[in-house]
Design a protein around this motif. Structure first.
Motif, PDB file in Angstrom:
ATOM      1  N   ARG A  94      24.708  55.322  88.232  1.00  0.00           N
ATOM      2  CA  ARG A  94      23.930  56.528  88.531  1.00  0.00           C
ATOM      3  C   ARG A  94      23.401  56.563  89.961  1.00  0.00           C
ATOM      4  NH1 ARG A  94      24.128  60.166  85.358  1.00  0.00           N
ATOM      5  NH2 ARG A  94      22.165  61.152  85.866  1.00  0.00           N
ATOM      6  N   THR A  95      24.237  56.117  90.896  1.00  0.00           N
ATOM      7  CA  THR A  95      23.900  56.201  92.316  1.00  0.00           C
ATOM      8  C   THR A  95      25.019  56.930  93.051  1.00  0.00           C
ATOM      9  OG1 THR A  95      24.914  54.047  92.832  1.00  0.00           O
ATOM     10  CG2 THR A  95      22.551  54.061  92.322  1.00  0.00           C
ATOM     11  N   HIS A  96      24.670  57.555  94.162  1.00  0.00           N
ATOM     12  CA  HIS A  96      25.672  58.211  95.007  1.00  0.00           C
ATOM     13  C   HIS A  96      26.243  57.162  95.943  1.00  0.00           C
ATOM     14  CE1 HIS A  96      25.108  62.403  93.835  1.00  0.00           C
ATOM     15  NE2 HIS A  96      23.859  62.054  93.599  1.00  0.00           N
ATOM     16  N   VAL A  97      27.567  57.093  96.011  1.00  0.00           N
ATOM     17  CA  VAL A  97      28.224  56.052  96.798  1.00  0.00           C
ATOM     18  C   VAL A  97      29.367  56.611  97.624  1.00  0.00           C
ATOM     19  CG1 VAL A  97      27.682  54.242  95.119  1.00  0.00           C
ATOM     20  CG2 VAL A  97      29.853  55.441  94.968  1.00  0.00           C
ATOM     21  N   VAL A  98      29.752  55.819  98.604  1.00  0.00           N
ATOM     22  CA  VAL A  98      30.996  56.012  99.348  1.00  0.00           C
ATOM     23  C   VAL A  98      31.732  54.685  99.237  1.00  0.00           C
ATOM     24  CG1 VAL A  98      32.043  56.441 101.586  1.00  0.00           C
ATOM     25  CG2 VAL A  98      29.942  57.642 100.953  1.00  0.00           C
ATOM     26  N   VAL A  99      32.931  54.716  98.666  1.00  0.00           N
ATOM     27  CA  VAL A  99      33.722  53.497  98.502  1.00  0.00           C
ATOM     28  C   VAL A  99      35.126  53.729  99.057  1.00  0.00           C
ATOM     29  CG1 VAL A  99      32.440  52.588  96.520  1.00  0.00           C
ATOM     30  CG2 VAL A  99      34.329  54.154  96.128  1.00  0.00           C
ATOM     31  N   VAL A 100      35.743  52.644  99.506  1.00  0.00           N
ATOM     32  CA  VAL A 100      37.101  52.694 100.037  1.00  0.00           C
ATOM     33  C   VAL A 100      37.913  51.620  99.335  1.00  0.00           C
ATOM     34  CG1 VAL A 100      38.548  52.361 102.084  1.00  0.00           C
ATOM     35  CG2 VAL A 100      36.346  53.525 102.296  1.00  0.00           C
ATOM     36  N   GLY A 101      39.122  51.975  98.918  1.00  0.00           N
ATOM     37  CA  GLY A 101      39.992  50.995  98.272  1.00  0.00           C
ATOM     38  C   GLY A 101      41.414  51.509  98.184  1.00  0.00           C
ATOM     39  N   ASN A 102      42.272  50.624  97.707  1.00  0.00           N
ATOM     40  CA  ASN A 102      43.674  50.983  97.503  1.00  0.00           C
ATOM     41  C   ASN A 102      43.881  51.466  96.077  1.00  0.00           C
ATOM     42  OD1 ASN A 102      43.906  48.562  99.687  1.00  0.00           O
ATOM     43  ND2 ASN A 102      45.441  50.156  99.978  1.00  0.00           N
ATOM     44  N   VAL A 103      44.714  52.479  95.916  1.00  0.00           N
ATOM     45  CA  VAL A 103      45.056  52.997  94.593  1.00  0.00           C
ATOM     46  C   VAL A 103      45.890  51.947  93.865  1.00  0.00           C
ATOM     47  CG1 VAL A 103      46.258  54.793  93.306  1.00  0.00           C
ATOM     48  CG2 VAL A 103      44.977  55.396  95.373  1.00  0.00           C
ATOM     49  N   VAL A 104      45.391  51.508  92.692  1.00  0.00           N
ATOM     50  CA  VAL A 104      46.107  50.509  91.896  1.00  0.00           C
ATOM     51  C   VAL A 104      46.646  51.093  90.594  1.00  0.00           C
ATOM     52  CG1 VAL A 104      44.890  48.537  92.887  1.00  0.00           C
ATOM     53  CG2 VAL A 104      43.956  49.645  90.846  1.00  0.00           C
ATOM     54  N   SER A 105      46.219  52.327  90.252  1.00  0.00           N
ATOM     55  CA  SER A 105      46.685  52.942  89.019  1.00  0.00           C
ATOM     56  C   SER A 105      46.447  54.444  89.068  1.00  0.00           C
ATOM     57  CB  SER A 105      45.931  52.353  87.825  1.00  0.00           C
ATOM     58  OG  SER A 105      46.266  53.013  86.621  1.00  0.00           O
ATOM     59  N   GLU A 117      48.645  58.022  95.489  1.00  0.00           N
ATOM     60  CA  GLU A 117      49.701  57.313  94.780  1.00  0.00           C
ATOM     61  C   GLU A 117      49.480  55.820  94.963  1.00  0.00           C
ATOM     62  OE1 GLU A 117      52.944  57.924  98.333  1.00  0.00           O
ATOM     63  OE2 GLU A 117      52.666  59.498  96.862  1.00  0.00           O
ATOM     64  N   LEU A 118      50.176  55.014  94.180  1.00  0.00           N
ATOM     65  CA  LEU A 118      50.000  53.566  94.231  1.00  0.00           C
ATOM     66  C   LEU A 118      50.074  53.051  95.665  1.00  0.00           C
ATOM     67  CD1 LEU A 118      52.052  52.351  91.150  1.00  0.00           C
ATOM     68  CD2 LEU A 118      49.595  52.689  91.336  1.00  0.00           C
ATOM     69  N   GLY A 119      49.087  52.251  96.040  1.00  0.00           N
ATOM     70  CA  GLY A 119      49.050  51.647  97.369  1.00  0.00           C
ATOM     71  C   GLY A 119      48.325  52.453  98.422  1.00  0.00           C
ATOM     72  N   SER A 120      48.075  53.742  98.177  1.00  0.00           N
ATOM     73  CA  SER A 120      47.372  54.574  99.162  1.00  0.00           C
ATOM     74  C   SER A 120      45.963  54.035  99.400  1.00  0.00           C
ATOM     75  CB  SER A 120      47.246  56.017  98.673  1.00  0.00           C
ATOM     76  OG  SER A 120      48.496  56.622  98.521  1.00  0.00           O
ATOM     77  N   LEU A 121      45.513  54.087 100.644  1.00  0.00           N
ATOM     78  CA  LEU A 121      44.136  53.734 100.975  1.00  0.00           C
ATOM     79  C   LEU A 121      43.320  55.019 100.941  1.00  0.00           C
ATOM     80  CD1 LEU A 121      42.169  51.493 101.852  1.00  0.00           C
ATOM     81  CD2 LEU A 121      42.719  52.093 104.229  1.00  0.00           C
TER      82      LEU A 121
END
Length: 85
Positions: free
Chosen positions: A9-20, A57-61
């Motif tokens: 329940r917090t507002h966030v900014v996250v960055v990651g690679n698409v795994v699914s 898609e898979l692997g996209s940052l």
């Protein structure tokens, strides 16, 4: 923020690679689910009424921004703002 440090329940900014990615059917509707992983944890992005999003898609940052909520043990962001990086 590291996904592992994200709190419910917090507002966030996250960055990651698409795994699914997958289409989740529910009753008379559906959503497109995109799971990203930054190496510390995972967040599910739910895009209601969508069957796909070009570029996610898979692997996209990707950067996702929104309100994180715990749902059945998983951190989720409903209809997040997103940006391909």
């Amino acid at each position: 923020d590291d996904i592992s440090k994200v709190k419910n329940r917090t507002h966030v900014v996250v960055v990651g690679n698409v795994v699914s990615t997958r289409i989740v059917p529910k009753a008379k509707s559906f959503w497109f689910e995109v799971i990203i992983d930054d190496g510390t944890g995972k967040v599910d992005g739910w895009f209601f009424g969508r069957k796909e999003i070009k570029g996610l898609e898979l692997g996209s940052l990707v950067l996702m921004k929104g309100l994180v909520q715990m749902d059945e043990g998983e951190m989720t962001i409903a209809n997040p703002f997103y940006q391909l990086l």
